[in-house]
Design a protein around this motif. Sequence first.
Motif, PDB file in Angstrom:
ATOM      1  N   ARG A  72     118.760  58.883  23.265  1.00 34.31           N
ATOM      2  CA  ARG A  72     120.007  58.909  22.952  1.00 34.31           C
ATOM      3  C   ARG A  72     120.836  58.693  24.136  1.00 34.31           C
ATOM      4  NH1 ARG A  72     119.984  60.858  17.931  1.00 34.31           N
ATOM      5  NH2 ARG A  72     118.361  61.996  17.278  1.00 34.31           N
ATOM      6  N   SER A  73     120.545  58.177  25.493  1.00 33.97           N
ATOM      7  CA  SER A  73     121.558  57.787  26.290  1.00 33.97           C
ATOM      8  C   SER A  73     122.151  56.351  26.082  1.00 33.97           C
ATOM      9  CB  SER A  73     120.784  57.799  27.753  1.00 33.97           C
ATOM     10  OG  SER A  73     119.642  57.097  27.673  1.00 33.97           O
ATOM     11  N   PRO A  74     123.156  55.880  26.587  1.00 36.60           N
ATOM     12  CA  PRO A  74     123.463  54.705  26.453  1.00 36.60           C
ATOM     13  C   PRO A  74     122.626  53.430  26.762  1.00 36.60           C
ATOM     14  CG  PRO A  74     125.290  56.294  27.594  1.00 36.60           C
ATOM     15  CD  PRO A  74     123.850  56.883  27.743  1.00 36.60           C
ATOM     16  N   ARG A  75     122.676  52.523  25.946  1.00 36.93           N
ATOM     17  CA  ARG A  75     121.530  51.513  26.199  1.00 36.93           C
ATOM     18  C   ARG A  75     121.644  50.702  27.622  1.00 36.93           C
ATOM     19  NH1 ARG A  75     120.515  45.785  25.049  1.00 36.93           N
ATOM     20  NH2 ARG A  75     118.368  45.744  24.204  1.00 36.93           N
ATOM     21  N   MET A  76     123.040  50.869  28.020  1.00 39.74           N
ATOM     22  CA  MET A  76     123.104  50.130  29.275  1.00 39.74           C
ATOM     23  C   MET A  76     123.570  51.196  30.148  1.00 39.74           C
ATOM     24  SD  MET A  76     122.288  46.996  29.729  1.00 39.74           S
ATOM     25  CE  MET A  76     121.956  45.636  28.770  1.00 39.74           C
ATOM     26  N   GLY A  77     123.325  52.563  30.176  1.00 37.45           N
ATOM     27  CA  GLY A  77     123.233  53.706  31.112  1.00 37.45           C
ATOM     28  C   GLY A  77     122.114  53.544  32.075  1.00 37.45           C
ATOM     29  N   ARG A  78     122.289  54.307  33.011  1.00 34.94           N
ATOM     30  CA  ARG A  78     121.161  54.319  34.183  1.00 34.94           C
ATOM     31  C   ARG A  78     119.922  54.523  33.647  1.00 34.94           C
ATOM     32  NH1 ARG A  78     120.377  55.530  39.558  1.00 34.94           N
ATOM     33  NH2 ARG A  78     118.562  56.953  39.814  1.00 34.94           N
ATOM     34  N   MET A  79     119.641  55.302  32.651  1.00 34.43           N
ATOM     35  CA  MET A  79     118.011  55.581  32.128  1.00 34.43           C
ATOM     36  C   MET A  79     117.712  54.455  31.526  1.00 34.43           C
ATOM     37  SD  MET A  79     117.767  58.233  33.746  1.00 34.43           S
ATOM     38  CE  MET A  79     116.020  58.616  33.271  1.00 34.43           C
ATOM     39  N   ARG A  80     118.489  53.653  30.725  1.00 33.71           N
ATOM     40  CA  ARG A  80     117.911  52.556  29.980  1.00 33.71           C
ATOM     41  C   ARG A  80     118.329  51.274  30.329  1.00 33.71           C
ATOM     42  NH1 ARG A  80     119.454  53.988  23.945  1.00 33.71           N
ATOM     43  NH2 ARG A  80     118.329  52.101  23.637  1.00 33.71           N
ATOM     44  N   ARG A  81     118.929  50.999  31.359  1.00 29.14           N
ATOM     45  CA  ARG A  81     119.772  49.846  31.814  1.00 29.14           C
ATOM     46  C   ARG A  81     118.388  48.684  31.927  1.00 29.14           C
ATOM     47  NH1 ARG A  81     124.135  47.136  33.367  1.00 29.14           N
ATOM     48  NH2 ARG A  81     125.430  49.055  33.565  1.00 29.14           N
ATOM     49  N   ARG A  82     117.524  49.210  32.819  1.00 27.65           N
ATOM     50  CA  ARG A  82     116.466  48.034  33.241  1.00 27.65           C
ATOM     51  C   ARG A  82     115.611  47.567  32.190  1.00 27.65           C
ATOM     52  NH1 ARG A  82     116.075  47.829  38.954  1.00 27.65           N
ATOM     53  NH2 ARG A  82     114.697  46.057  38.721  1.00 27.65           N
ATOM     54  N   ARG A  83     115.161  48.411  31.410  1.00 26.82           N
ATOM     55  CA  ARG A  83     114.391  47.932  30.226  1.00 26.82           C
ATOM     56  C   ARG A  83     115.225  47.379  29.086  1.00 26.82           C
ATOM     57  NH1 ARG A  83     114.050  53.960  29.355  1.00 26.82           N
ATOM     58  NH2 ARG A  83     114.690  54.663  27.288  1.00 26.82           N
ATOM     59  N   SER A  84     116.590  47.743  28.893  1.00 30.18           N
ATOM     60  CA  SER A  84     117.389  47.110  28.173  1.00 30.18           C
ATOM     61  C   SER A  84     117.626  45.688  28.465  1.00 30.18           C
ATOM     62  CB  SER A  84     118.690  47.761  27.924  1.00 30.18           C
ATOM     63  OG  SER A  84     118.493  49.121  27.456  1.00 30.18           O
ATOM     64  N   GLU A  85     117.899  45.301  29.746  1.00 30.56           N
ATOM     65  CA  GLU A  85     118.044  44.049  30.417  1.00 30.56           C
ATOM     66  C   GLU A  85     116.633  43.155  30.173  1.00 30.56           C
ATOM     67  OE1 GLU A  85     121.278  44.963  33.800  1.00 30.56           O
ATOM     68  OE2 GLU A  85     118.957  44.917  34.506  1.00 30.56           O
ATOM     69  N   ALA A  86     115.609  44.004  30.042  1.00 28.00           N
ATOM     70  CA  ALA A  86     113.997  43.165  30.191  1.00 28.00           C
ATOM     71  C   ALA A  86     114.153  42.814  28.481  1.00 28.00           C
ATOM     72  CB  ALA A  86     113.081  44.285  30.600  1.00 28.00           C
ATOM     73  N   ILE A  87     114.471  43.717  27.616  1.00 30.29           N
ATOM     74  CA  ILE A  87     114.346  43.535  26.291  1.00 30.29           C
ATOM     75  C   ILE A  87     115.178  42.314  25.907  1.00 30.29           C
ATOM     76  CG2 ILE A  87     115.090  44.447  23.928  1.00 30.29           C
ATOM     77  CD1 ILE A  87     113.822  46.989  25.107  1.00 30.29           C
ATOM     78  N   ASP A  88     116.416  42.010  26.379  1.00 29.58           N
ATOM     79  CA  ASP A  88     117.428  41.137  26.303  1.00 29.58           C
ATOM     80  C   ASP A  88     116.918  39.720  26.872  1.00 29.58           C
ATOM     81  OD1 ASP A  88     119.037  42.788  24.952  1.00 29.58           O
ATOM     82  OD2 ASP A  88     120.408  42.992  26.820  1.00 29.58           O
TER      83      ASP A  88
END
Length: 217
Positions: free
Chosen positions: A153-169
């Motif tokens: 539930r944290s922001p998709r590009m927040g600290r906890m998810r940014r690296r994996r969100s960038e990888a997914i993109d």
Amino acid sequence: MAHTPIEREEPPRERTALPVRLALVDAGLSDPHACLDHLSHDLLEALDVYEHHIPLPAYGAARVIDSRVYTLSPADADTSRTWTSLCEQLHSDEHAGHARTPLLYAIACADEHGFIQARMALEHLSSACRAEDVPWGGGIAVGGGLLVSASVRSPRMGRMRRRRSEAIDMLIAAIRSSCGVSALPNQNSSDLIIAPCPVPRFLYAPTCKAYRHYRWE
């Protein structure tokens, strides 16, 4: 009077229609359902947004028509047989009427802070694909699996998810371009994308404990 030619717009080239084939690999997870479900949901949701709002140049990019997700846990079974079974299932699920078989992409994750187990799982999968003649597109090795579902539930590009969100993109870019990960810019011919844990190793255990205790979701 000079004749002025009428300029005609070139009709856009039809994009290739392909299904998405995604393998979710449990490389050592204590809660594989929650973790892998979140990762696949994140990818498919972002893919849908990109498909509807961010056009690609008409040079044969893939138009996503459906998605098929395969989940496997090689850690809980005979590893070589697990890969072979997946490849057999992929062959049986091939879509008729397409010019070529769609590539298989994958996301692997483990509880460990690093990404070694996840990377090794993807390397085994890519080897099995080559042996069984399954087109391999590449994948993401995710570290810090204990924090994946905890930070859903944290922001998709927040600290906890940014690296994996960038990888997914990045993986989505390969999917929409109908190419392997190794063909993406700055990949140095590698078919693997690394999504490291969002916190340093010495903070990994305390952070996981804090998420469990305070339920920061």
